[in-house]
Design a protein around this motif. Structure first.
Motif, PDB file in Angstrom:
ATOM      1  N   LEU A  80      -2.878 -14.576 -17.185  1.00 26.54           N
ATOM      2  CA  LEU A  80      -1.837 -13.637 -16.756  1.00 26.54           C
ATOM      3  C   LEU A  80      -2.327 -12.199 -16.857  1.00 26.54           C
ATOM      4  CD1 LEU A  80       1.131 -13.001 -15.977  1.00 26.54           C
ATOM      5  CD2 LEU A  80       1.615 -12.981 -18.440  1.00 26.54           C
ATOM      6  N   VAL A  81      -3.011 -11.863 -17.945  1.00 31.69           N
ATOM      7  CA  VAL A  81      -3.525 -10.500 -18.124  1.00 31.69           C
ATOM      8  C   VAL A  81      -4.517 -10.159 -17.014  1.00 31.69           C
ATOM      9  CG1 VAL A  81      -4.983  -9.043 -19.586  1.00 31.69           C
ATOM     10  CG2 VAL A  81      -3.184 -10.387 -20.608  1.00 31.69           C
ATOM     11  N   ALA A  82      -5.463 -11.054 -16.755  1.00 38.08           N
ATOM     12  CA  ALA A  82      -6.471 -10.788 -15.726  1.00 38.08           C
ATOM     13  C   ALA A  82      -5.813 -10.631 -14.357  1.00 38.08           C
ATOM     14  CB  ALA A  82      -7.505 -11.915 -15.708  1.00 38.08           C
ATOM     15  N   ALA A  83      -4.872 -11.504 -14.030  1.00 36.14           N
ATOM     16  CA  ALA A  83      -4.187 -11.416 -12.738  1.00 36.14           C
ATOM     17  C   ALA A  83      -3.377 -10.127 -12.637  1.00 36.14           C
ATOM     18  CB  ALA A  83      -3.294 -12.638 -12.539  1.00 36.14           C
ATOM     19  N   ALA A  84      -2.671  -9.772 -13.701  1.00 40.36           N
ATOM     20  CA  ALA A  84      -1.867  -8.545 -13.684  1.00 40.36           C
ATOM     21  C   ALA A  84      -2.743  -7.316 -13.528  1.00 40.36           C
ATOM     22  CB  ALA A  84      -1.030  -8.452 -14.959  1.00 40.36           C
ATOM     23  N   MET A  85      -3.912  -7.331 -14.153  1.00 42.12           N
ATOM     24  CA  MET A  85      -4.815  -6.187 -14.012  1.00 42.12           C
ATOM     25  C   MET A  85      -5.348  -6.070 -12.581  1.00 42.12           C
ATOM     26  SD  MET A  85      -6.901  -5.946 -17.572  1.00 42.12           S
ATOM     27  CE  MET A  85      -6.107  -5.378 -19.068  1.00 42.12           C
ATOM     28  N   LEU A  86      -5.646  -7.194 -11.959  1.00 43.81           N
ATOM     29  CA  LEU A  86      -6.089  -7.160 -10.564  1.00 43.81           C
ATOM     30  C   LEU A  86      -4.980  -6.634  -9.656  1.00 43.81           C
ATOM     31  CD1 LEU A  86      -8.052 -10.530 -10.286  1.00 43.81           C
ATOM     32  CD2 LEU A  86      -9.005  -8.214 -10.292  1.00 43.81           C
ATOM     33  N   VAL A  87      -3.757  -7.081  -9.885  1.00 46.06           N
ATOM     34  CA  VAL A  87      -2.624  -6.594  -9.098  1.00 46.06           C
ATOM     35  C   VAL A  87      -2.402  -5.111  -9.354  1.00 46.06           C
ATOM     36  CG1 VAL A  87      -0.124  -6.811  -8.771  1.00 46.06           C
ATOM     37  CG2 VAL A  87      -1.540  -8.863  -8.952  1.00 46.06           C
ATOM     38  N   ASP A  88      -2.556  -4.672 -10.586  1.00 48.25           N
ATOM     39  CA  ASP A  88      -2.379  -3.258 -10.916  1.00 48.25           C
ATOM     40  C   ASP A  88      -3.381  -2.392 -10.156  1.00 48.25           C
ATOM     41  OD1 ASP A  88      -1.374  -0.963 -12.238  1.00 48.25           O
ATOM     42  OD2 ASP A  88      -2.923  -1.144 -13.776  1.00 48.25           O
ATOM     43  N   VAL A  89      -4.636  -2.808 -10.128  1.00 50.82           N
ATOM     44  CA  VAL A  89      -5.649  -2.040  -9.385  1.00 50.82           C
ATOM     45  C   VAL A  89      -5.306  -2.022  -7.899  1.00 50.82           C
ATOM     46  CG1 VAL A  89      -8.073  -1.990  -8.685  1.00 50.82           C
ATOM     47  CG2 VAL A  89      -7.486  -2.399 -11.073  1.00 50.82           C
ATOM     48  N   THR A  90      -4.923  -3.168  -7.358  1.00 52.09           N
ATOM     49  CA  THR A  90      -4.580  -3.247  -5.926  1.00 52.09           C
ATOM     50  C   THR A  90      -3.410  -2.336  -5.597  1.00 52.09           C
ATOM     51  OG1 THR A  90      -5.359  -5.528  -5.869  1.00 52.09           O
ATOM     52  CG2 THR A  90      -3.910  -4.826  -4.087  1.00 52.09           C
ATOM     53  N   LEU A  91      -2.376  -2.374  -6.414  1.00 54.92           N
ATOM     54  CA  LEU A  91      -1.214  -1.516  -6.161  1.00 54.92           C
ATOM     55  C   LEU A  91      -1.543  -0.042  -6.349  1.00 54.92           C
ATOM     56  CD1 LEU A  91       1.614  -3.628  -7.818  1.00 54.92           C
ATOM     57  CD2 LEU A  91       1.248  -3.243  -5.373  1.00 54.92           C
ATOM     58  N   THR A  92      -2.400   0.266  -7.303  1.00 59.36           N
ATOM     59  CA  THR A  92      -2.808   1.657  -7.509  1.00 59.36           C
ATOM     60  C   THR A  92      -3.541   2.184  -6.283  1.00 59.36           C
ATOM     61  OG1 THR A  92      -2.946   1.355  -9.903  1.00 59.36           O
ATOM     62  CG2 THR A  92      -4.171   3.200  -8.967  1.00 59.36           C
ATOM     63  N   VAL A  93      -4.455   1.405  -5.762  1.00 57.11           N
ATOM     64  CA  VAL A  93      -5.197   1.822  -4.564  1.00 57.11           C
ATOM     65  C   VAL A  93      -4.244   1.976  -3.384  1.00 57.11           C
ATOM     66  CG1 VAL A  93      -6.940   1.070  -2.898  1.00 57.11           C
ATOM     67  CG2 VAL A  93      -7.379   0.847  -5.348  1.00 57.11           C
ATOM     68  N   HIS A  94      -3.346   1.015  -3.221  1.00 57.04           N
ATOM     69  CA  HIS A  94      -2.384   1.095  -2.109  1.00 57.04           C
ATOM     70  C   HIS A  94      -1.480   2.318  -2.267  1.00 57.04           C
ATOM     71  CE1 HIS A  94       0.003  -0.305   1.207  1.00 57.04           C
ATOM     72  NE2 HIS A  94       1.097  -0.342   0.465  1.00 57.04           N
ATOM     73  N   GLY A  95      -1.024   2.574  -3.482  1.00 57.79           N
ATOM     74  CA  GLY A  95      -0.178   3.739  -3.720  1.00 57.79           C
ATOM     75  C   GLY A  95      -0.898   5.043  -3.427  1.00 57.79           C
ATOM     76  N   ARG A  96      -2.169   5.118  -3.778  1.00 57.60           N
ATOM     77  CA  ARG A  96      -2.944   6.326  -3.479  1.00 57.60           C
ATOM     78  C   ARG A  96      -3.097   6.526  -1.975  1.00 57.60           C
ATOM     79  NH1 ARG A  96      -6.275   9.153  -6.841  1.00 57.60           N
ATOM     80  NH2 ARG A  96      -7.947   9.013  -5.316  1.00 57.60           N
ATOM     81  N   GLN A  97      -3.228   5.437  -1.235  1.00 57.78           N
ATOM     82  CA  GLN A  97      -3.316   5.532   0.220  1.00 57.78           C
ATOM     83  C   GLN A  97      -2.009   6.041   0.823  1.00 57.78           C
ATOM     84  OE1 GLN A  97      -4.448   1.548   1.279  1.00 57.78           O
ATOM     85  NE2 GLN A  97      -6.637   1.951   0.997  1.00 57.78           N
ATOM     86  N   LEU A  98      -0.911   5.818   0.117  1.00 59.38           N
ATOM     87  CA  LEU A  98       0.389   6.303   0.572  1.00 59.38           C
ATOM     88  C   LEU A  98       0.674   7.731   0.106  1.00 59.38           C
ATOM     89  CD1 LEU A  98       2.564   3.114  -0.077  1.00 59.38           C
ATOM     90  CD2 LEU A  98       1.775   4.000   2.131  1.00 59.38           C
ATOM     91  N   GLY A  99      -0.249   8.301  -0.662  1.00 60.37           N
ATOM     92  CA  GLY A  99      -0.079   9.668  -1.123  1.00 60.37           C
ATOM     93  C   GLY A  99       0.388   9.800  -2.562  1.00 60.37           C
ATOM     94  N   LEU A 100       0.550   8.685  -3.257  1.00 62.91           N
ATOM     95  CA  LEU A 100       0.937   8.752  -4.665  1.00 62.91           C
ATOM     96  C   LEU A 100      -0.259   9.199  -5.506  1.00 62.91           C
ATOM     97  CD1 LEU A 100       3.052   5.488  -4.906  1.00 62.91           C
ATOM     98  CD2 LEU A 100       3.880   7.832  -4.690  1.00 62.91           C
TER      99      LEU A 100
END
Length: 128
Positions: A39-59
């Motif tokens: 769960l930790v490893a999967a959540a960390m991968l999702v966190d990185v993915t969402l962070t990158v996506h959020g930065r692409q949106l201007g966050l």
């Protein structure tokens, strides 16, 4: 069960104390420790993915360490930070008794899942 048998049974099984309840909880958590690490490893991968996506949106990344890693190394910097966190968690786990081992991945999972939820909400709000 006759009263005499009930008294013998209660003598052989100590009363339910906070310490015994904690012990049972820790023993049951030890059985799911591997699942918590996944769960930790999967959540960390999702966190990185969402962070990158959020930065692409201007966050903007608000964590100064993660922001520095992103600025210097890009996405690989975030993966490196997550790897260091997992490595430190693994080292800490090796120092603990097996009864308490599940506390390490649990301690990593909770803030990571909170970050994932916050990222999801921010992205949803941005897209709305």
């Amino acid at each position: 069960m006759p009263l005499r048998d009930a008294i013998r049974w209660s003598d052989s099984h100590p009363t339910d104390t906070p310490e015994s309840r904690l012990g049972r909880l820790l023993e049951s958590a030890a059985g799911v420790e591997r699942d918590l690490w996944i769960l930790v490893a999967a959540a960390m991968l999702v966190d990185v993915t969402l962070t990158v996506h959020g930065r692409q949106l201007g966050l903007v990344e608000v964590n100064p360490i993660a922001r520095h890693a992103l600025g210097g190394f890009g996405v690989l910097g975030l993966y490196g930070l997550k790897g260091v966190a997992l490595g430190l968690g693994g080292c800490c786990r090796l120092q603990l008794d097996d009864r308490y081992g599940a506390l390490v991945p649990l301690g990593l999972a909770v803030p990571t899942l909170v970050a994932v939820c916050i990222n999801c909400l921010l992205i949803a709000y941005t897209l709305a």
